[in-house]
Design a protein around this motif. Structure first.
Motif, PDB file in Angstrom:
ATOM      1  N   ASP A  78       4.221 -30.804  -1.367  1.00 25.91           N
ATOM      2  CA  ASP A  78       3.126 -30.511  -0.433  1.00 25.91           C
ATOM      3  C   ASP A  78       3.692 -29.818   0.805  1.00 25.91           C
ATOM      4  N   PRO A  79       2.951 -28.869   1.388  1.00 30.49           N
ATOM      5  CA  PRO A  79       3.457 -28.137   2.551  1.00 30.49           C
ATOM      6  C   PRO A  79       3.648 -29.039   3.767  1.00 30.49           C
ATOM      7  N   ARG A  80       4.598 -28.640   4.609  1.00 26.95           N
ATOM      8  CA  ARG A  80       4.836 -29.288   5.891  1.00 26.95           C
ATOM      9  C   ARG A  80       5.061 -28.208   6.954  1.00 26.95           C
ATOM     10  N   ILE A  81       4.593 -28.467   8.168  1.00 30.71           N
ATOM     11  CA  ILE A  81       4.865 -27.593   9.300  1.00 30.71           C
ATOM     12  C   ILE A  81       4.988 -28.475  10.530  1.00 30.71           C
ATOM     13  N   ILE A  82       5.973 -28.171  11.384  1.00 30.04           N
ATOM     14  CA  ILE A  82       6.281 -29.038  12.517  1.00 30.04           C
ATOM     15  C   ILE A  82       6.696 -28.195  13.721  1.00 30.04           C
ATOM     16  N   ARG A  83       6.319 -28.661  14.899  1.00 29.82           N
ATOM     17  CA  ARG A  83       6.704 -27.982  16.141  1.00 29.82           C
ATOM     18  C   ARG A  83       7.478 -28.932  17.045  1.00 29.82           C
ATOM     19  N   PHE A  84       8.578 -28.407  17.609  1.00 29.43           N
ATOM     20  CA  PHE A  84       9.362 -29.119  18.600  1.00 29.43           C
ATOM     21  C   PHE A  84       9.381 -28.321  19.904  1.00 29.43           C
ATOM     22  N   ASP A  85       9.205 -28.992  21.019  1.00 29.17           N
ATOM     23  CA  ASP A  85       9.376 -28.402  22.342  1.00 29.17           C
ATOM     24  C   ASP A  85      10.519 -29.124  23.037  1.00 29.17           C
ATOM     25  N   ASN A  86      11.563 -28.353  23.379  1.00 26.08           N
ATOM     26  CA  ASN A  86      12.748 -28.958  24.004  1.00 26.08           C
ATOM     27  C   ASN A  86      13.307 -30.111  23.170  1.00 26.08           C
ATOM     28  N   GLY A  87      13.254 -29.945  21.851  1.00 26.65           N
ATOM     29  CA  GLY A  87      13.806 -30.951  20.956  1.00 26.65           C
ATOM     30  C   GLY A  87      12.926 -32.147  20.691  1.00 26.65           C
ATOM     31  N   VAL A  88      11.744 -32.171  21.330  1.00 27.14           N
ATOM     32  CA  VAL A  88      10.811 -33.291  21.150  1.00 27.14           C
ATOM     33  C   VAL A  88       9.656 -32.855  20.254  1.00 27.14           C
ATOM     34  N   LYS A  89       9.355 -33.650  19.233  1.00 26.62           N
ATOM     35  CA  LYS A  89       8.265 -33.298  18.318  1.00 26.62           C
ATOM     36  C   LYS A  89       6.935 -33.263  19.054  1.00 26.62           C
ATOM     37  N   LYS A  90       6.245 -32.129  18.962  1.00 27.05           N
ATOM     38  CA  LYS A  90       4.913 -32.013  19.554  1.00 27.05           C
ATOM     39  C   LYS A  90       3.842 -32.347  18.531  1.00 27.05           C
ATOM     40  N   TRP A  91       4.000 -31.835  17.304  1.00 28.01           N
ATOM     41  CA  TRP A  91       3.081 -32.184  16.227  1.00 28.01           C
ATOM     42  C   TRP A  91       3.721 -31.881  14.880  1.00 28.01           C
ATOM     43  N   CYS A  92       3.172 -32.478  13.843  1.00 25.41           N
ATOM     44  CA  CYS A  92       3.582 -32.202  12.469  1.00 25.41           C
ATOM     45  C   CYS A  92       2.360 -32.358  11.582  1.00 25.41           C
ATOM     46  N   ARG A  93       2.180 -31.432  10.645  1.00 26.55           N
ATOM     47  CA  ARG A  93       1.002 -31.472   9.771  1.00 26.55           C
ATOM     48  C   ARG A  93       1.419 -31.631   8.311  1.00 26.55           C
ATOM     49  N   SER A  94       0.772 -32.579   7.648  1.00 28.79           N
ATOM     50  CA  SER A  94       1.036 -32.859   6.239  1.00 28.79           C
ATOM     51  C   SER A  94      -0.254 -32.884   5.427  1.00 28.79           C
ATOM     52  N   ASP A  95      -1.365 -32.391   6.026  1.00 32.56           N
ATOM     53  CA  ASP A  95      -2.680 -32.565   5.416  1.00 32.56           C
ATOM     54  C   ASP A  95      -3.316 -31.275   4.907  1.00 32.56           C
ATOM     55  N   TYR A  96      -2.605 -30.155   4.950  1.00 32.80           N
ATOM     56  CA  TYR A  96      -3.225 -28.890   4.530  1.00 32.80           C
ATOM     57  C   TYR A  96      -3.569 -28.892   3.046  1.00 32.80           C
TER      58      TYR A  96
END
Length: 243
Positions: A78-96
């Motif tokens: 299943d697809p995954r996409i994740i965003r980090f700002d300054n090394g801190v996770k801002k969001w991650c999506r596993s529901d597409y």
């Protein structure tokens, strides 16, 4: 005194123009695009763990967005996409896409602002939630007939939280029976509001009207499609050795 005021005014205008010009250059040249082999990660992984896998990512300033997949069973990704700002996770999506379709994420384009596109793969329609729920009214609203052939999905995403605004499927169409055939995106670029997609398409690429092209020699064919930014239309479609 008058000369001094005029000179100050001219210098101020020149400084403003230079700053404005610099901002425009950053905006025009700040688009990041990445197409690469998909890698596996989970929403629980650290940025260091995901970065070490050398998968597709876009980096603008202190923000990095990664795309890939998670092996959720022995026979399903299943697809995954994740965003980090300054090394801190801002969001991650596993529901597409949470069906038995063997889906991955393998491409991104981001302008550092509100324009973010993700590229995903699909091998067929399965019961449950997939990209069809985002594709109503777009250029191709589903995988189509058949199954097994790996095609692409282009999704416009919200970079602040990963929400999908809308998506379109992008596939080849067999000229003999109309069944779906493979297509893999190789490059993305942004020209104003238009999204240019370059891909390897198997027999046979689609014209802008979605019908099969007429091609010579063997596939894959080097294919280019120019989409409107909302993914509702292809304004131009061409392929080497096809018409």
């Amino acid at each position: 005194m008058i000369y001094h005021r005029q000179l100050s005014k001219c210098l101020g205008f020149l400084f403003f123009s230079i700053v404005l010009g610099s901002d425009l250059a950053i905006a025009q040249n700040g688009v990041q695009s990445s197409i690469a082999k998909s890698v596996t990660f989970s929403c629980d992984n650290s940025e260091a763990t995901i970065k070490a896998k050398n998968g597709p990512k876009v980096v603008i300033g202190q923000s990095t967005i990664y795309i890939g997949y998670q092996q959720v069973s022995s026979r399903n990704k299943d697809p995954r996409i994740i965003r980090f700002d300054n090394g801190v996770k801002k969001w991650c999506r596993s529901d597409y896409e949470t069906t038995n379709d063997d889906g991955t994420g393998y491409g991104l384009l981001w302008d550092g602002g509100s324009v973010l596109y993700g590229i995903f793969s699909s091998t067929g329609s399965q019961t449950g939630n997939d990209f069809r729920r985002y594709a109503n009214g777009r250029w191709l609203s589903s995988y189509g007939s058949g199954g097994g052939a790996k095609i692409s999905v282009i999704a416009r995403l919200n970079p602040t939280n990963g929400d999908v605004y809308y998506a379109t499927f992008l596939s080849a169409k067999k000229a003999n029976d109309g069944k779906t055939n493979s297509l893999v995106v190789t490059k993305l670029s942004l020209n104003g509001t238009n999204l240019t997609v370059q891909a390897d398409s198997w027999w046979t690429p689609r014209r802008a009207d979605r019908n099969s092209m007429t091609c010579i020699d063997s596939s894959p064919y080097k294919y280019t499609a120019i989409f409107t930014g909302d993914l509702t239309k292809v304004t131009s479609a061409s392929a080497v050795k096809c018409s």
